[in-house]
Design a protein around this motif. Structure first.
Motif, PDB file in Angstrom:
ATOM      1  N   HIS A 107     -12.159  25.065 -17.600  1.00 46.44           N
ATOM      2  CA  HIS A 107     -12.530  25.530 -18.946  1.00 46.44           C
ATOM      3  C   HIS A 107     -13.545  26.676 -18.881  1.00 46.44           C
ATOM      4  O   HIS A 107     -13.476  27.621 -19.662  1.00 46.44           O
ATOM      5  CB  HIS A 107     -13.114  24.369 -19.735  1.00 46.44           C
ATOM      6  CG  HIS A 107     -13.759  24.796 -21.019  1.00 46.44           C
ATOM      7  ND1 HIS A 107     -13.032  25.326 -22.056  1.00 46.44           N
ATOM      8  CD2 HIS A 107     -15.055  24.804 -21.415  1.00 46.44           C
ATOM      9  CE1 HIS A 107     -13.855  25.635 -23.040  1.00 46.44           C
ATOM     10  NE2 HIS A 107     -15.089  25.324 -22.668  1.00 46.44           N
ATOM     11  N   GLU A 162     -15.288  30.572 -29.823  1.00 43.26           N
ATOM     12  CA  GLU A 162     -15.647  29.207 -29.487  1.00 43.26           C
ATOM     13  C   GLU A 162     -15.167  28.235 -30.545  1.00 43.26           C
ATOM     14  O   GLU A 162     -14.978  27.064 -30.284  1.00 43.26           O
ATOM     15  CB  GLU A 162     -17.167  29.098 -29.338  1.00 43.26           C
ATOM     16  CG  GLU A 162     -17.629  29.746 -28.072  1.00 43.26           C
ATOM     17  CD  GLU A 162     -19.068  29.454 -27.839  1.00 43.26           C
ATOM     18  OE1 GLU A 162     -19.854  30.378 -28.005  1.00 43.26           O
ATOM     19  OE2 GLU A 162     -19.381  28.316 -27.524  1.00 43.26           O
ATOM     20  N   TYR A 171     -14.067  36.035 -22.825  1.00 47.78           N
ATOM     21  CA  TYR A 171     -15.212  36.917 -23.090  1.00 47.78           C
ATOM     22  C   TYR A 171     -14.945  38.314 -22.529  1.00 47.78           C
ATOM     23  O   TYR A 171     -15.154  39.332 -23.207  1.00 47.78           O
ATOM     24  CB  TYR A 171     -16.460  36.307 -22.460  1.00 47.78           C
ATOM     25  CG  TYR A 171     -17.688  37.169 -22.605  1.00 47.78           C
ATOM     26  CD1 TYR A 171     -18.176  37.507 -23.859  1.00 47.78           C
ATOM     27  CD2 TYR A 171     -18.379  37.643 -21.487  1.00 47.78           C
ATOM     28  CE1 TYR A 171     -19.297  38.285 -23.999  1.00 47.78           C
ATOM     29  CE2 TYR A 171     -19.504  38.420 -21.612  1.00 47.78           C
ATOM     30  CZ  TYR A 171     -19.972  38.742 -22.873  1.00 47.78           C
ATOM     31  OH  TYR A 171     -21.080  39.517 -23.034  1.00 47.78           O
ATOM     32  N   THR A 180     -17.703  35.994 -30.211  1.00 49.61           N
ATOM     33  CA  THR A 180     -17.756  34.799 -29.385  1.00 49.61           C
ATOM     34  C   THR A 180     -17.891  33.554 -30.231  1.00 49.61           C
ATOM     35  O   THR A 180     -17.378  32.507 -29.880  1.00 49.61           O
ATOM     36  CB  THR A 180     -18.945  34.897 -28.418  1.00 49.61           C
ATOM     37  OG1 THR A 180     -20.102  35.180 -29.170  1.00 49.61           O
ATOM     38  CG2 THR A 180     -18.703  35.981 -27.396  1.00 49.61           C
ATOM     39  N   ARG A 191     -22.899  32.273 -23.887  1.00 50.42           N
ATOM     40  CA  ARG A 191     -22.884  30.877 -24.303  1.00 50.42           C
ATOM     41  C   ARG A 191     -24.054  30.536 -25.216  1.00 50.42           C
ATOM     42  O   ARG A 191     -23.942  29.770 -26.140  1.00 50.42           O
ATOM     43  CB  ARG A 191     -22.988  30.011 -23.048  1.00 50.42           C
ATOM     44  CG  ARG A 191     -22.233  28.731 -23.178  1.00 50.42           C
ATOM     45  CD  ARG A 191     -22.393  27.945 -21.927  1.00 50.42           C
ATOM     46  NE  ARG A 191     -21.107  27.595 -21.394  1.00 50.42           N
ATOM     47  CZ  ARG A 191     -20.948  26.956 -20.267  1.00 50.42           C
ATOM     48  NH1 ARG A 191     -21.990  26.654 -19.561  1.00 50.42           N
ATOM     49  NH2 ARG A 191     -19.752  26.639 -19.847  1.00 50.42           N
ATOM     50  N   VAL A 242     -13.301  30.345 -20.713  1.00 55.71           N
ATOM     51  CA  VAL A 242     -14.291  30.963 -21.607  1.00 55.71           C
ATOM     52  C   VAL A 242     -14.670  32.341 -21.082  1.00 55.71           C
ATOM     53  O   VAL A 242     -14.768  33.317 -21.843  1.00 55.71           O
ATOM     54  CB  VAL A 242     -15.541  30.047 -21.713  1.00 55.71           C
ATOM     55  CG1 VAL A 242     -16.650  30.740 -22.473  1.00 55.71           C
ATOM     56  CG2 VAL A 242     -15.191  28.727 -22.378  1.00 55.71           C
TER      57      VAL A 242
END
Length: 1411
Positions: free
Chosen positions: A1246, A1397, A1254, A1393, A1000, A1250
């Motif tokens: 959510h 995103e 990943y 990533t 993240r 994610v």
């Protein structure tokens, strides 16, 4: 007790020659006027305002005849001053008031009516003379000191003990200073023996004297006549260097200053009449290592007007303040008083003379400037050159004058015009505003806003939250005519304060912020409060003298009514009340005739007016026990008794077992109810009618007592603390009279005492005791230096430079560990355990245990002598009774030096055993602390063994911070760097919240070019491209060393176990938190641990771990248009966008078409992110994944979720129109919307989405296609399956893996048919891809090993925009299993990533229009 406040003030005397500088100051008995002597000048100053009234200057002729002035003494009625001169004269000055009789009344003091008009003079020829104030000798012969017999005690004069002290009280009622004549004569055998200093003590009826040879003594008349034959002297044999003396009438103490720099305080033994040493006042080498033995002789000693503190000065300068029994409060020989801000030493303040002002609020000081350097002399305008008087300002505790406040839990200090409270929060329950009165006077006392709370429930934060005070400015209207403030009191809730000045009283509400004064000034000026005042609920109870009626009275005023005598309840009293206190619904008063009277007080509603009535309950005469009423310091009524309630004949009497506690000149005397007679059960409910039991004879509980605290509250859980009696004993610390209870209410042993007196030391001066919280509250002087603001030479002698600014700060201290230790010393472990268990819920209880262990360890382990009965094993055994035992021991060890560890662990146990106990108790943080102990005490092999154990456990429990520390620790052991382990980076350490922060944290705005990226983001990106945390070094050049290999083996083993147990979520956290190179490891383990053995179990486990709901089939879906797949992708994309994270707000460059944007999110799932052939991206399996109507609009910005819009408000109005317009072409029906909402409900959170994406990306890069299939099934995205087909077609894949995938998918199909029909629609959708997979599997005859995918080999859909912003870094291939190439892998992960995103926000367009 007393605290310095602010800077001292300087009063400037009239300019004159240096020879006319003042050198002596003496206040009159009322402390209203001050006589200031210069060599040939007498000045009279007024106290408030501090102004010079009149000056008398001696003419040159008479000055040469009399000699210079030496000393001054006031007549008791302040009408005359006697001044001694150098040539042996005494000059008498009449003080004539020119303003007439403006007083409303003449004060009447019953004991002071006949003041003998005599002045006692000691001359240097060894004679004592009695001289009339009119200037004549009274005809008596001068007394020769040589004829006065001196002995060690008064045993030879036994009649002294039985003599009534009051017969002589009228002879010398005030303390006379000596006036020394110069004379040449001396007596044979006694060369030059004369009195150097002396002072009269009224309560001891005699003179404390210091002789010129350093001996000290006490001279007392043995009968009423003052002649040489009737005088007798006693002396102590151990003082031969006395310099000065001061007496304390209230405590019957004589303080003798010595040439050694100490002050020895003596009292007179009541039985023998000998002088007994009470205590010493001396600086210690520990506190003042530089100066403690270099102060010179004691120059002056002065007791404060209320006799509660003594001030001491020395020959070489400095000033110190001590409580009655030797607790040091202030000393100016250290800290900011002695050193400037640049570290240079100041000259200490030299004091020639000093005198206390009214009520002790000021100290008038004449400083000696003899040590000033010559450059100041050269400056004629220097302010120091002008002789001046310094006024030190003090704030004092209300306990010094109103001891009834000791049963309250607040600290209240009073200054001359303001009050300081510590209970501010509880008092402001209705008013959040703060009061910071006169911040210019006390710059550090800003007050935080008050919080809700009351006395019963006030939390520790309200009592200890900050160090500042709530300052209340006393009404200036009241002060104008009634200065100085003599008493003050605060109610139990801390919401109301009352103050008493010269006349009347006033009270203040902290809630309304208003003062209430007498409406009728005559009523105010007609009463003098004599015995203090106290609060009882909403009433103020006070004892006063009615001037117009010449009557002593007890009055009760209601707080809420107007302050007027019409609303007061008045009870007449027989004698003057000296002390007053309230206990529950009783008032106890002590009178001047040495009697104690108990009153009952009750509330009465008389029509509209509410009053309180007072009735006499009982009177007790104490005249046979008390030699003089002035000696009684405090009187309180308590429920404390020698019985602790269990042995009483009637249990309810425990609460009512009132005892009278009387502090008689430092002796604490207790009188209990006499229950030896028959006990009658009371039938009458009216307490006023019942006959009260008489009191037993008094018993002495303790000596040297300054303050007493007790409470009337009850708490069954904390009986030890609430039924105890707390004593402050000055330099001896504190004492507690603690009740002892048998365990489980068993019958107590008859030989065991039911109470015990335990002494303990604390580092602060106690002002209040919080009984349940086991805390002592106090105050402490702090200093602030401002000398750096004055840099000019001319300002070097400003007061702001010479003295620091003094402030008073709140402070507190825990005392529980002292009491527990004292109980253990006395083999009362059971009582200690009961007490400790009752306090185990206190937030600082672990600290209490740690302090106790630490103090005992320090004392015993560093003792030079062998200890016959060590306490440490007992303390260790005691601590094992508590669950905090392991933490307490290790925290204590880590705060103690290494040399003491062996002694500690010999008592508490082997650290290896303790470490294993921590592991068994799952307390890993404490185990890590023990590891540091083991590292220092054991060989490295043992440390490594235990560290490995802890590392594996921490991995299992997901304690990632601890894991990082353990990696560092193991590396340090291996490389021999255990002493200096690498520092833990904190900037980029991810939190252990369970999310993949590693993934993240790498988001960065894609619209920014490389030049625009801020440096901080850039550095973050660079650090995170390496594994975060302290394990980063593990992947550097020394990665092939044995130690790193050892750590890697453990990490690999853990990762293998996680995969085998299908714990993908834990695996993701593990990799992200510890920077584990998951991709390269998965490549190696692709056909071993990274293989999916059972697709159905894996699918179920992932649903459970990621909180992902199993899909369900809605009833309406049979006729739904979504069934044929026409609009299926709309729903999918809506779902993805609906749960998009609103905080990952990525901006998209304008000018790129939506087609490219839409293609990019699918392309991101591909194995690599390098530039590819975009033509091949439009394969048949991808075509129907996108709807065309939105492909040509909305290029200006990306549309986030609804929350994103409302929070960031970054939308242009036109975009909304665009969405509605485009979306309306879809013409969704009600059933279609229902289907979409059903799909939304079947998606997980959510964060899980994610994380799954990943992991999908990680497995895709590592070539673990079976795991990719499982994740694709959970996400229910056919594009994933299509992507895998592309990979299989374009590269050689292991045939065994393909067979495994095929078998697994068939198993999932069977499971879906029987147990989870919700999966069937999706499996039907991907059926064509599954058939294709079967064909490939059958075609493949000779499977080859999977090769890593390179940029030139694999087609992929990638947004050109993403490629532009990344530049050319990252092109290249990754050889299989290459650990060293981690930066490239990480960068590729990062790019992936980013693009992932970005995906939800493009699809967010749909989300906006639906909402």
């Amino acid at each position: 007790m007393y605290f310095l406040s602010g800077w001292p003030k300087r009063l400037l005397c009239p300019l004159g020659s240096p020879a006319e500088a003042p050198f002596h100051v003496q206040s009159d008995p009322q402390r209203t006027f001050f006589a200031v002597l210069a060599p040939a000048r007498l000045s009279i100053w007024y106290s408030r305002p501090s102004v010079l009234i009149v000056t008398y200057k001696e003419s040159a002729k008479s000055s040469s005849q009399f000699g210079s002035y030496k000393q001054a003494e006031w007549r008791p009625d302040s009408t005359m001053i006697a001044v001694s001169t150098a040539n042996g004269y005494i000059l008498f000055f009449h003080i004539i008031s020119t303003r007439g009789d403006k007083y409303l009344y003449e004060p009447v003091y019953p004991n002071l009516q006949s003041v003998l008009e005599d002045l006692l003079v000691a001359t240097s020829d060894g004679l004592l003379h009695l001289i009339h104030w009119e200037g004549m000798t009274n005809g008596r012969k001068a007394i020769n000191l040589c004829t006065v017999p001196f002995s060690v005690d008064l045993q030879s004069s036994r009649e002294f003990a039985g003599k009534n002290v009051r017969e002589l009280f009228t002879i010398f009622i005030f303390i006379f200073h000596i006036l020394i004549f110069s004379s040449a004569g001396s007596f044979l055998g006694f060369v030059d023996v004369h009195i150097r200093d002396m002072e009269y003590c009224a309560t001891l009826d005699g003179f404390a004297v210091v002789f010129n040879d350093g001996k000290v003594g006490f001279i007392t008349p043995v009968s009423s006549r003052f002649t040489a034959e009737q005088l007798h002297g006693v002396w102590p044999q151990d003082i031969i260097d006395g310099t000065c003396v001061a007496v304390n009438n209230k405590y019957r103490l004589m303080a003798f200053g010595c040439a050694s720099g100490s002050v020895q305080v003596y009292t007179i033994d009541n039985t023998t009449g000998a002088m007994l040493l009470s205590h010493k006042l001396e600086l210690t080498a520990k506190q003042y290592p530089d100066i403690w033995n270099k102060t010179g002789a004691v120059k002056l000693v002065k007791w404060s007007p209320d006799n509660s503190v003594v001030i001491v000065t020395w020959e070489y300068g400095g000033l110190s303040l001590w409580s009655v029994f030797g607790a040091q409060l202030i000393c100016t020989l250290g800290g900011d008083f002695a050193y400037r801000s640049d570290g240079t030493k100041k000259d200490p303040l030299k004091i020639n003379s000093m005198s206390w002002g009214a009520e002790g609020y000021h100290l008038w000081v004449i400083s000696g400037f003899g040590s000033q350097n010559t450059e100041i002399e050269a400056d004629p305008k220097s302010i120091v050159k002008q002789p001046g008087i310094l006024l030190f300002q003090f704030i004092k505790s209300v306990l010094t004058v109103n001891p009834c406040m000791s049963n309250q839990e607040q600290v209240l200090l009073q200054g001359e015009d303001r009050l300081y409270l510590n209970c501010g929060e509880a008092s402001q329950t209705q008013n959040p505003r703060s009061s910071s009165a006169h911040s210019e006077h006390k710059p550090s006392r800003e007050k935080s806003p008050f919080a809700d709370g009351s006395l019963e429930s006030q939390g520790l934060s309200t009592l200890l939250g900050h160090r500042h005070w709530h300052v209340v400015q006393i009404s200036s209207i009241y002060l104008e005519s009634n200065w100085p403030i003599r008493f003050s009191a605060i109610d139990k809730l801390g919401q109301n304060i009352a103050v008493v000045g010269k006349f009347g009283f006033a009270h203040y509400s902290l809630l309304t912020k208003k003062w209430k004064l007498f409406g009728n000034i005559t009523q105010e000026q007609n009463m003098i409060v004599t015995g203090g005042l106290a609060w009882w609920n909403d009433f103020i109870v006070l004892a006063c003298y009615n001037i117009s009626d010449h009557q002593e009275e007890l009055r009760v005023y209601l707080r809420t009514s107007n302050l007027d005598n019409a609303f007061a309840h008045v009870t007449k009293a027989q004698a003057e009340t000296l002390l007053l206190s309230v206990f529950r619904d009783m008032v106890i008063v002590f009178r001047a005739d040495c009697s104690i009277c108990l009153y009952s007080i009750e509330r009465k509603s008389d029509g509209p007016n509410t009053t309180a009535s007072i009735q006499v309950l009982q009177e007790v005469s104490m005249s046979r026990y008390i030699p003089h009423p002035f000696l009684v310091v405090s009187v309180t009524l308590t429920s404390v008794s020698t019985e602790n309630g269990i042995t009483l004949k009637m249990p309810q009497q425990a609460r009512d077992a009132e005892s009278i506690m009387l502090n008689l000149a430092g002796q604490l005397i207790m009188m209990q109810r006499d229950r030896s007679g028959p006990q009658i059960r009371e039938k009458d409910n009216n307490p006023n009618q019942r006959k009260l039991l008489p009191f037993c004879p008094p018993v002495v509980l303790a000596q040297s007592v300054e303050n007493v605290w007790t409470t009337c509250r009850a708490n069954k859980q904390k009986r030890h603390l609430l039924e105890a009696l707390w004593l402050s004993c000055g330099g001896a610390g504190m004492k507690v009279w603690l009740p002892l209870f048998p365990r489980d209410h068993r019958k107590p042993h008859s030989f065991l005492s039911q109470r015990i007196m335990l002494p303990f030391h604390i580092n602060i001066y106690p002002l209040a005791v919080l009984f349940e919280d086991a805390l002592v509250l106090g105050a402490v002087n702090d200093t602030l230096l401002y000398d750096s603001l004055y840099t000019r030479n001319s300002a070097r002698e400003q007061l702001e430079v010479l003295f620091p600014f003094c402030v008073v700060e709140r402070t507190s201290q825990i005392y529980l560990h002292h009491i527990l230790r004292q109980l253990l010393v006395r083999n009362l472990g059971e009582q200690a355990l009961l007490l400790a268990q009752s306090c185990a819920t206190l937030p600082y209880f672990p600290h209490v245990l740690e302090l106790m262990l630490h103090e005992v360890l320090e004392e015993e382990a560093t003792s030079r002598e062998p200890i016959p009965d060590p306490l440490l094993p007992t303390v260790a055994k005691f601590i094992t009774e508590f669950p905090l035992f392991l933490q307490t021991v290790v925290h204590c060890a880590r705060k103690t030096e290494y040399a003491l560890w062996n002694y500690l662990f010999a008592a508490v146990g082997n650290p290896k055993d303790l470490f294993e106990e921590c592991l068994m108790a799952q307390d890993l943080d404490t185990a890590a602390s023990y590891l540091i102990i083991l590292q220092n005490m054991e060989v490295p092999a043992v440390s490594r063994q235990h560290a490995t154990l802890l590392f594996n456990t921490a991995l299992e429990q997901g304690k990632w911070d601890l894991c990082r520390h353990m990696i560092r620790f193991l590396k340090a052991i291996g490389s021999g760097e255990a002493e200096t382990p690498p520092p833990t980076p904190t900037a980029q350490e991810p939190s252990s919240s369970g999310g993949f922060e590693f993934f993240r944290n790498r988001s960065i705005s894609l619209s920014q070019s490389a030049e625009n990226v801020p440096a901080s983001k850039f550095s973050l990106q660079k650090t995170l491209s390496m594994p975060s945390g302290p394990s980063g070094k593990r992947w550097s050049k020394d990665s092939d060393c044995a130690e790193n290999m050892y750590i890697d083996m453990m990490l690999w083993r853990h990762a293998r176990r996680l995969l085998e147990e299908v714990r993908l979520k834990d695996l993701g956290c593990f990799a992200a938190q510890l920077g584990f190179e998951l991709i390269s490891w998965l490549c190696k383990e692709r056909i071993r641990a990274a293989r999916v053995d059972n697709f159905v179990i894996a699918l179920k486990r992932l649903h459970k771990d990621f909180l992902w709901p199993l899909p369900i089939i809605p009833a309406s879906s049979i006729s739904s248009p979504f069934k044929n797949g026409k609009y299926r992708i709309v729903g999918e994309q809506l779902l993805k966008s609906q749960s998009a994270d609103p905080f990952l707000n990525l901006e998209i460059d304008a000018g790129i078409s939506n087609v490219q944007r839409s293609q990019s999110w699918l392309g991101n799932i591909g194995p690599t992110h390098h530039e590819t052939d975009t033509a091949s991206s439009h394969g048949p399996q991808m075509q129907d994944a996108f709807l065309s109507p939105l492909s040509n609009k909305g290029d200006e910005c990306s549309i986030g979720s609804a929350t994103d819009l409302t929070e960031s408000s970054s939308m242009v109005d036109g975009d909304w129109t665009m969405v509605d317009e485009n979306f309306s072409t879809l013409s969704l029906t009600q059933s279609e919307l229902e289907h979409i909402s059903m799909e939304l409900a079947s998606k997980g959170p959510h964060k899980s989405q994610v994380q799954l994406r990943y992991l999908l990306h990680i497995f895709m890069e590592a070539g673990c296609l079976d795991w990719c299939i499982v994740i694709g099934l959970i996400l229910r995205e056919s594009s994933v399956i299509s992507q895998i087909l592309v990979i299989i077609q374009s590269s050689e894949v292991d045939g065994e893996m393909l067979q495994n995938i095929k078998t697994g998918l068939h198993a999932v199909d069977r499971w879906a048919s029987t147990d989870c029909p919700g999966y069937k629609p999706f499996l039907n959708v991907i059926k064509p891809q599954l058939q294709k997979l079967s064909e490939i599997t059958e075609e493949q005859v000779q499977p080859e090993a999977f090769q890593p995918i390179t940029a030139g080999k694999t087609p992929e859909q990638t947004s050109p925009r993403a490629e532009e912003s990344r530049g050319s870094s990252g092109h290249g291939s990754i050889p299989q299993g290459e650990v060293g190439g981690s930066s490239m892998v990480s960068r590729k992960e990062e790019d992936t990533t980013r693009a992932e995103e970005e995906e939800p926000f493009q699809d967010g367009t749909y989300d906006c229009s639906v909402s």
